[in-house]
Design an enzyme around this catalytic site. Structure first.
Site, PDB file in Angstrom:
ATOM      1  N   GLY A 151      34.825  30.211  50.502  1.00  0.00           N
ATOM      2  CA  GLY A 151      33.917  30.660  50.580  1.00  0.00           C
ATOM      3  C   GLY A 151      32.426  30.585  50.377  1.00  0.00           C
ATOM      4  O   GLY A 151      31.357  30.661  49.621  1.00  0.00           O
ATOM      5  N   VAL A 175      41.447  32.889  52.710  1.00  0.00           N
ATOM      6  CA  VAL A 175      42.284  32.462  51.879  1.00  0.00           C
ATOM      7  C   VAL A 175      43.091  33.079  51.128  1.00  0.00           C
ATOM      8  O   VAL A 175      44.198  32.532  50.248  1.00  0.00           O
ATOM      9  CB  VAL A 175      41.265  32.501  49.624  1.00  0.00           C
ATOM     10  CG1 VAL A 175      39.949  31.139  50.553  1.00  0.00           C
ATOM     11  CG2 VAL A 175      40.342  33.553  49.621  1.00  0.00           C
ATOM     12  N   SER A 230      33.038  37.546  37.489  1.00  0.00           N
ATOM     13  CA  SER A 230      31.909  37.798  37.341  1.00  0.00           C
ATOM     14  C   SER A 230      31.754  39.067  36.276  1.00  0.00           C
ATOM     15  O   SER A 230      32.971  39.136  35.858  1.00  0.00           O
ATOM     16  CB  SER A 230      32.445  38.837  38.535  1.00  0.00           C
ATOM     17  OG  SER A 230      31.315  40.058  37.853  1.00  0.00           O
ATOM     18  N   TYR A 262      37.946  44.589  41.955  1.00  0.00           N
ATOM     19  CA  TYR A 262      37.116  43.853  41.670  1.00  0.00           C
ATOM     20  C   TYR A 262      37.224  43.618  40.523  1.00  0.00           C
ATOM     21  O   TYR A 262      37.659  42.441  40.506  1.00  0.00           O
ATOM     22  CB  TYR A 262      35.836  43.899  42.196  1.00  0.00           C
ATOM     23  CG  TYR A 262      35.045  43.413  42.080  1.00  0.00           C
ATOM     24  CD1 TYR A 262      34.626  42.101  43.253  1.00  0.00           C
ATOM     25  CD2 TYR A 262      34.298  42.948  41.046  1.00  0.00           C
ATOM     26  CE1 TYR A 262      34.290  41.544  43.217  1.00  0.00           C
ATOM     27  CE2 TYR A 262      33.187  42.120  40.679  1.00  0.00           C
ATOM     28  CZ  TYR A 262      33.161  41.324  42.148  1.00  0.00           C
ATOM     29  OH  TYR A 262      32.193  40.370  42.254  1.00  0.00           O
ATOM     30  N   ALA A 321      39.472  43.857  38.020  1.00  0.00           N
ATOM     31  CA  ALA A 321      40.966  43.791  37.768  1.00  0.00           C
ATOM     32  C   ALA A 321      40.752  41.807  38.169  1.00  0.00           C
ATOM     33  O   ALA A 321      41.831  41.441  37.445  1.00  0.00           O
ATOM     34  CB  ALA A 321      41.636  44.299  38.547  1.00  0.00           C
TER      35      ALA A 321
HETATM   36  P1  NAP Z   1      28.913  36.789  50.042  1.00  0.00           P
HETATM   37  O1  NAP Z   1      27.944  36.723  50.055  1.00  0.00           O
HETATM   38  O2  NAP Z   1      29.348  38.592  50.167  1.00  0.00           O
HETATM   39  O3  NAP Z   1      29.742  35.664  50.552  1.00  0.00           O
HETATM   40  C1  NAP Z   1      31.354  35.305  50.040  1.00  0.00           C
HETATM   41  C2  NAP Z   1      31.670  34.202  50.850  1.00  0.00           C
HETATM   42  O4  NAP Z   1      33.204  34.612  51.374  1.00  0.00           O
HETATM   43  C3  NAP Z   1      31.162  33.991  52.740  1.00  0.00           C
HETATM   44  O5  NAP Z   1      31.242  32.523  52.798  1.00  0.00           O
HETATM   45  C4  NAP Z   1      32.555  34.508  52.713  1.00  0.00           C
HETATM   46  O6  NAP Z   1      32.698  34.052  54.823  1.00  0.00           O
HETATM   47  C5  NAP Z   1      33.596  34.580  52.467  1.00  0.00           C
HETATM   48  N1  NAP Z   1      34.530  34.784  51.880  1.00  0.00           N
HETATM   49  C6  NAP Z   1      34.772  36.044  52.115  1.00  0.00           C
HETATM   50  N2  NAP Z   1      36.486  36.813  52.990  1.00  0.00           N
HETATM   51  C7  NAP Z   1      36.969  35.860  52.804  1.00  0.00           C
HETATM   52  C8  NAP Z   1      38.605  34.959  52.896  1.00  0.00           C
HETATM   53  N3  NAP Z   1      39.620  36.028  52.861  1.00  0.00           N
HETATM   54  N4  NAP Z   1      38.404  33.266  52.753  1.00  0.00           N
HETATM   55  C9  NAP Z   1      37.963  32.583  52.777  1.00  0.00           C
HETATM   56  N5  NAP Z   1      36.262  32.986  52.835  1.00  0.00           N
HETATM   57  C10 NAP Z   1      35.828  34.479  52.294  1.00  0.00           C
HETATM   58  O7  NAP Z   1      29.901  36.887  48.173  1.00  0.00           O
HETATM   59  P2  NAP Z   1      28.677  36.323  46.549  1.00  0.00           P
HETATM   60  O8  NAP Z   1      27.366  37.234  46.150  1.00  0.00           O
HETATM   61  O9  NAP Z   1      28.271  34.869  47.237  1.00  0.00           O
HETATM   62  O10 NAP Z   1      29.523  36.414  46.363  1.00  0.00           O
HETATM   63  C11 NAP Z   1      30.262  34.973  45.917  1.00  0.00           C
HETATM   64  C12 NAP Z   1      31.609  34.711  44.429  1.00  0.00           C
HETATM   65  O11 NAP Z   1      30.547  35.276  43.677  1.00  0.00           O
HETATM   66  C13 NAP Z   1      32.315  36.298  44.651  1.00  0.00           C
HETATM   67  O12 NAP Z   1      33.455  35.789  44.243  1.00  0.00           O
HETATM   68  C14 NAP Z   1      31.795  36.912  44.365  1.00  0.00           C
HETATM   69  O13 NAP Z   1      33.094  38.393  43.901  1.00  0.00           O
HETATM   70  C15 NAP Z   1      31.238  36.515  42.650  1.00  0.00           C
HETATM   71  N6  NAP Z   1      30.380  37.309  42.320  1.00  0.00           N
HETATM   72  C16 NAP Z   1      28.945  37.852  42.755  1.00  0.00           C
HETATM   73  C17 NAP Z   1      27.910  38.221  42.147  1.00  0.00           C
HETATM   74  C18 NAP Z   1      27.148  38.878  43.148  1.00  0.00           C
HETATM   75  O14 NAP Z   1      25.779  39.495  42.294  1.00  0.00           O
HETATM   76  N7  NAP Z   1      26.482  38.097  44.040  1.00  0.00           N
HETATM   77  C19 NAP Z   1      28.064  38.774  41.088  1.00  0.00           C
HETATM   78  C20 NAP Z   1      29.294  38.198  40.205  1.00  0.00           C
HETATM   79  C21 NAP Z   1      29.984  37.451  41.018  1.00  0.00           C
HETATM   80  P3  NAP Z   1      32.696  34.925  55.788  1.00  0.00           P
HETATM   81  O15 NAP Z   1      31.242  35.130  56.000  1.00  0.00           O
HETATM   82  O16 NAP Z   1      33.329  34.368  56.868  1.00  0.00           O
HETATM   83  O17 NAP Z   1      33.373  36.457  55.742  1.00  0.00           O
END
Ligand code: NAP
Length: 248
Positions: free
Chosen positions: A13, A65, A143, A156, A158
């Protein structure tokens, strides 16, 4: 010579949001980086181009993934091209929020497949080579929802709680091979994932964040960079919240 080999980092990701900031930071730290994304080719290639001048190799691969075979192929290609993976960061994640009574089986299964199976597939694929080289750092993005829960996010939360149990078990299992396994649990970070929140929800959230702002992906990447490095050599099995104080 082996001692001159650059450290190799694998980031799931890595094309957008937190993963993208992690790729940039680890590349700036001097790692060669292989990252994957699921569908947004433009975001992935813009990152490859952005980092082309850094003098370190950065490769992007389209990998879901949730698919064990695709992850295995990606890791094998990374190891053939860049060398043994020293650092693996699992940032790929999705949300499919709904109150439990409204939740569809598909929403439940999709989130588990990406957020939890995906972490298992990545770690399962890199850990044997790490054991052979008797070193490695796994940094798994969970998270605060996985620690404290969040209404409408039972699927999520879980997965994010599951990641913590997984990381701690791995820390106990592979510590004797010099492999560390830690968790980063962010609060609200400015990314596409949180950009869908409307102004009312954002204002409510801000009131409960002592630092009175959402976090920046670069701030999460700084923590990941530390945990990936030898500066964190005695840290394993730990969960690091980076949340502006929302959980106190
Ligand atoms: P994001 O901006 O939506 O980016 C998600 C990334 O994951 C993108 O590069 C996406 O690629 C990739 N991805 C999604 N599904 C995938 C799959 N099946 N296989 C491979 N790659 C995949 O998310 P983010 O906010 O940066 O979050 C990143 C991580 O931090 C996540 O695990 C999220 O749960 C965690 N998190 C985020 C927050 C927050 O506030 N943002 C808070 C707590 C935890 P594509 O664009 O090509 O789909």
């Amino acid at each position: 010579m082996e001692q001159d080999r650059k450290r190799v980092a694998l980031v799931s990701g890595g094309s957008r949001g937190i993963g993208r900031a992690v790729v940039k930071r680890l590349a700036a730290d001097g790692h060669e980086v292989s990252f994957c994304y699921r569908s947004d080719e433009q975001a992935a290639s813009s990152l490859e181009k952005e980092l082309a001048g850094l003098g370190t190799r950065v490769m992007a691969r389209k990998v879901d993934v949730a698919s064990p075979d695709s992850v295995r192929e990606w890791v094998a290609e990374t190891q053939e091209t860049l060398g043994t993976v020293d650092v693996a960061v699992t940032a790929a994640g999705i949300t499919r929020d709904n109150p439990l009574l409204m939740m569809t089986d598909e929403q439940w299964k999709d989130v588990l497949a990406v957020n939890l199976d995906g972490v298992y597939h990545v770690c399962r694929s890199v850990v044997f080579e790490m054991m052979k080289s008797r070193s490695g750092s796994l940094v798994l993005i969970s998270s605060v929802a996985g620690v404290y829960g969040h209404a409408t996010q039972s699927n999520y939360a879980a997965t994010k709680a599951g990641i913590i149990g997984f990381a701690k078990s791995l820390a106990k299992e592979v510590g004797r091979y010099g492999i560390r396994s830690n968790v980063v649990a962010p609060g609200f970070i400015e990314t596409d994932m949180t950009s869908v929140l409307n102004d009312k929800i954002r204002d409510e959230m801000l009131k409960s964040i002592p630092l009175n702002r959402f976090g920046d992906a670069g701030e999460v990447a700084d923590l990941v960079s530390f945990l990936a490095s030898e500066r964190a050599a005695y840290i394993t099995g730990s969960v690091f919240q980076i949340d502006g104080g929302i959980t106190i």
